[in-house]
Design a protein around this motif. Structure first.
Motif, PDB file in Angstrom:
ATOM      1  N   PRO A  24       0.822  -1.219   0.000  1.00  0.00           N
ATOM      2  CA  PRO A  24       0.000   0.000   0.000  1.00  0.00           C
ATOM      3  C   PRO A  24       0.859   1.274   0.000  1.00  0.00           C
ATOM      4  N   LEU A  25       2.033   1.210   0.624  1.00  0.00           N
ATOM      5  CA  LEU A  25       2.922   2.383   0.648  1.00  0.00           C
ATOM      6  C   LEU A  25       3.528   2.625  -0.732  1.00  0.00           C
ATOM      7  N   THR A  26       4.044   1.581  -1.345  1.00  0.00           N
ATOM      8  CA  THR A  26       4.636   1.784  -2.678  1.00  0.00           C
ATOM      9  C   THR A  26       3.547   2.158  -3.691  1.00  0.00           C
ATOM     10  N   ASP A  27       2.341   1.653  -3.471  1.00  0.00           N
ATOM     11  CA  ASP A  27       1.238   2.017  -4.387  1.00  0.00           C
ATOM     12  C   ASP A  27       1.013   3.527  -4.392  1.00  0.00           C
ATOM     13  N   VAL A  28       0.966   4.132  -3.188  1.00  0.00           N
ATOM     14  CA  VAL A  28       0.676   5.575  -3.165  1.00  0.00           C
ATOM     15  C   VAL A  28       1.871   6.388  -3.657  1.00  0.00           C
TER      16      VAL A  28
END
Ligand code: SF4
Length: 632
Positions: free
Chosen positions: A434-438
């Protein structure tokens, strides 16, 4: 005393005015007495490695001596001095780690040193390929793992075990460039040998050796220090705390624990919770015992127990100047030798505990892992019995404190991310996706690790806070450790409400994930947590960390440990921005190597920039260029 560097810190102003009234000397008086600092030292061109010297060569080509008596030129002298800073910084973090490992080796089910995070013990044992890591008896496993960790300091062959946490691409850079660190003690020793008179005189070779030694800090000493502290004392979880000198309580026995090693501070916390000790405090007229933390010990205690943070590096003297501190207890690193004398101006007892940091004028109570709780009890009792000696006319506690959130270990961050996993996409739990996605989607432009000390070359906390506020405004999430973390705590940046200072994207992320935009990740050894999460992100995306829009920043650094840190962060492929210029400018080729040329072979470089706003502008350009290169 010059006040111009203190304009930003209103507590400092009042506190130093009180010091003057009390006749107490502070670092600012001593800074003023230094007058103009040595230009040769500042440029790094003073050499006293042998007794033919000291030699100083001109930092300006063509003016004055160009070589020392032995023939060493400015680049060689600068490179040797810098390398020795790397060795000293690495030794400090790593020796701290060794003490933690010794405590694990002493651990048992009944006793103060015990395994408090068994899952992490088993996880690391499996990572280090111990057979039957999931079934072995807890303490047999802990002792086996501790012995393996001790071998990381002196094993004759091989490289650091934690290097495997990095993606393959980064490991290949380290192997190609010969900067994969071997045993920690070996790296420090051989670097000291290399920089002995008459050895290495090639500035690039010295730079590479300094980097490999520093890598043995980041991926060895510091990472062992962090992970093994978690096994022993628990992996930090998000919790509320409070910060600044206002946490000192006029009605309580105040004990400040200052330094770095949780082996001591954990025992002091335990000893102070003993009901008999609390009763003793009450019998002396106090309402109880108030433990407060300073510097990295403050970070260690707050992230595991919510213990309040009295302040960061500069404030160690100010805490005593409140006149309400019954005892200051220290272990190692970042302790002013001036403290025992200052303590005598008040009723404060100054207790040192480590033979590695015995300080003239102290009360020395030697602390050891074998007798830790007894040593801590003796110290707490001494503080409690000192309460009646307090001079009420000298008590003046600044009425400023700030609520804060602390304790965002990698595990805790991932738990928070799990709450927003997109189950419709069948994303896995327990990852950083989820962090790399944002970041990849551009909701967040990048991430910054803001770390390090305070330095009177910068206004107290001004550079830290300016950098962080500007970054979050521009949608860059920050993770912080050390005195930078405490600066953020005092400024209210470690709160959920700080989302209102962010750009739109970061604000939305903070709301959805329920985190502050600046995340407290712990003490300076816990920069290894930052390394870990960056490498998890890189791994998750299948890229070298050098390609990610991520930077390291030390706006107000001052110690040799910070030099080792900056070096291993660059060695890990992360551009690193320094707000205080290291003593290298006298070596023009060495400076160019650090700030430009090393990018060719490591994929990262140093940036020196004193102005925090200009620094953030440069960081944004850096991140945006990386985004373009990644095609995101
Ligand atoms: Fe001077 Fe060389 Fe000795 Fe350094 S090593 S003090 S430059 S003679």
């Amino acid at each position: 005393m010059s006040n111009e560097v203190l304009n930003y810190d209103k507590i400092a102003e009042a506190s130093l005015a009180k010091a003057q009234r009390d006749g107490a000397e502070t670092m600012w008086d001593r800074r003023a007495a230094q007058k103009t600092q040595c230009g040769f030292g500042e440029a790094g061109v003073c050499c006293r490695i042998c007794s033919m010297g000291p030699c100083r060569v001109s930092p300006v080509p063509g003016k004055g001596a160009e070589r020392g008596i032995c023939g060493a030129n400015a680049d060689t002298i600068v490179a040797r001095n810098f390398a020795r800073m790397c060795a000293a910084g690495t030794s400090a973090h790593s020796d701290h780690a060794r003490d933690i490992v010794h405590a694990l080796h002493h651990s048992k089910a009944e006793g103060p040193y015990k395994v408090r995070d068994e899952a992490k013990l088993r996880r690391i044992a499996a990572e280090w390929e111990i057979a039957d890591a999931d079934t072995k008896e807890t303490y047999a496993l802990a002792h086996e793992l501790a012995l393996m960790a001790l071998e990381e300091f002196g094993k004759p062959f091989g490289t650091q075990r934690f290097l495997k946490r990095a993606p393959k691409a980064r490991q290949e850079v380290w192997a190609r460039e010969n900067i994969a660190p071997r045993a920690i003690d070996m790296e420090v020793t051989t670097l000291m040998h290399s920089t002995h008179m008459g050895c290495a005189a090639d500035y690039e070779s010295l730079f590479r050796r300094g980097m490999r030694t520093s890598m043995s800090d980041g991926w060895g000493g510091s990472m062992i220090g962090t992970e093994f502290s978690d096994i022993l004392y628990g992996t930090p979880t998000a919790r509320a705390s409070s910060s600044n000198l206002g946490v000192i309580d006029a009605e309580m026995v105040n004990i400040m624990v200052h330094g770095h090693d949780p082996n001591l501070s954990e025992m002091v916390v335990l000893a102070a919770q003993n009901p008999e000790m609390v009763e003793l405090a009450k019998s002396k007229g106090a309402k109880g015992i108030n433990i407060v933390g300073m510097c990295c010990t403050g970070n260690e205690m707050t992230m595991r127990h919510g213990i309040k943070i009295a302040g960061n590096f500069y404030q160690q003297e100010m805490a005593i100047i409140t006149g309400a501190m019954e005892a200051v207890v220290v272990d190692v690193q970042c302790i002013f030798p001036a403290l025992p004398e200052l303590a005598k101006t008040y009723h404060t007892r100054f207790v040192s505990t480590s033979p590695k940091a015995k300080i003239a004028g102290d009360i020395f109570i030697e602390f050891s892992e074998a007798t830790g709780l007894d040593n801590a009890a003796e110290i707490v009792k001494l503080a409690v019995e000192n309460f009646p000696n307090r001079d009420a006319s000298k008590v003046e506690i600044p009425d400023i404190k700030q609520d804060t959130m602390v304790g965002y270990s990698v595990e805790t961050i991932i738990e928070h991310l799990d709450a927003v996993v997109n189950s419709q996409l069948e994303d896995e739990l327990g990852t950083v996706k989820p962090l790399t996605d944002v970041i990849y989607a551009g909701v967040i432009r990048g991430a910054a690790g803001v770390v390090g000390c305070n330095n009177p070359k910068q206004q107290h906390d001004y550079a830290h806070i300016t950098v962080m506020e500007e970054l979050i405004k521009r949608d860059v999430i920050c993770v912080v450790t050390g005195c930078a973390a405490q600066a953020a705590a005092k400024a209210g940046l470690l709160t959920l409400e700080a989302k209102d200072k962010c750009g739109r994207g970061l604000k939305e992320v903070c709301e959805r994930v329920n985190i502050p935009p600046v995340l407290h990740m712990g003490s300076c050894v816990d920069i290894s947590r930052i390394l870990h999460i960056v490498n998890l992100c890189a791994d998750q995306r299948g890229v070298d960390p050098a390609l990610l829009p991520v930077v390291g920043i030390a706006p107000e650094w001052m110690s040799e440990k910070a030099v080792a840190i900056a070096n291993y962060v660059v060695g890990s492929g992360i551009n690193t921005y320094l707000g205080v210029i290291p003593p290298v400018l006298g070596g023009p080729n060495f400076t160019k190597l650090m700030t430009e040329d090393c990018h060719e072979f490591i994929g990262a470089h140093f940036v020196f920039e004193k102005d925090p706003i200009v620094m953030v502008d440069k960081i944004m350009e850096d991140m945006e260029a990386k985004r373009v290169a990644l095609g995101i």
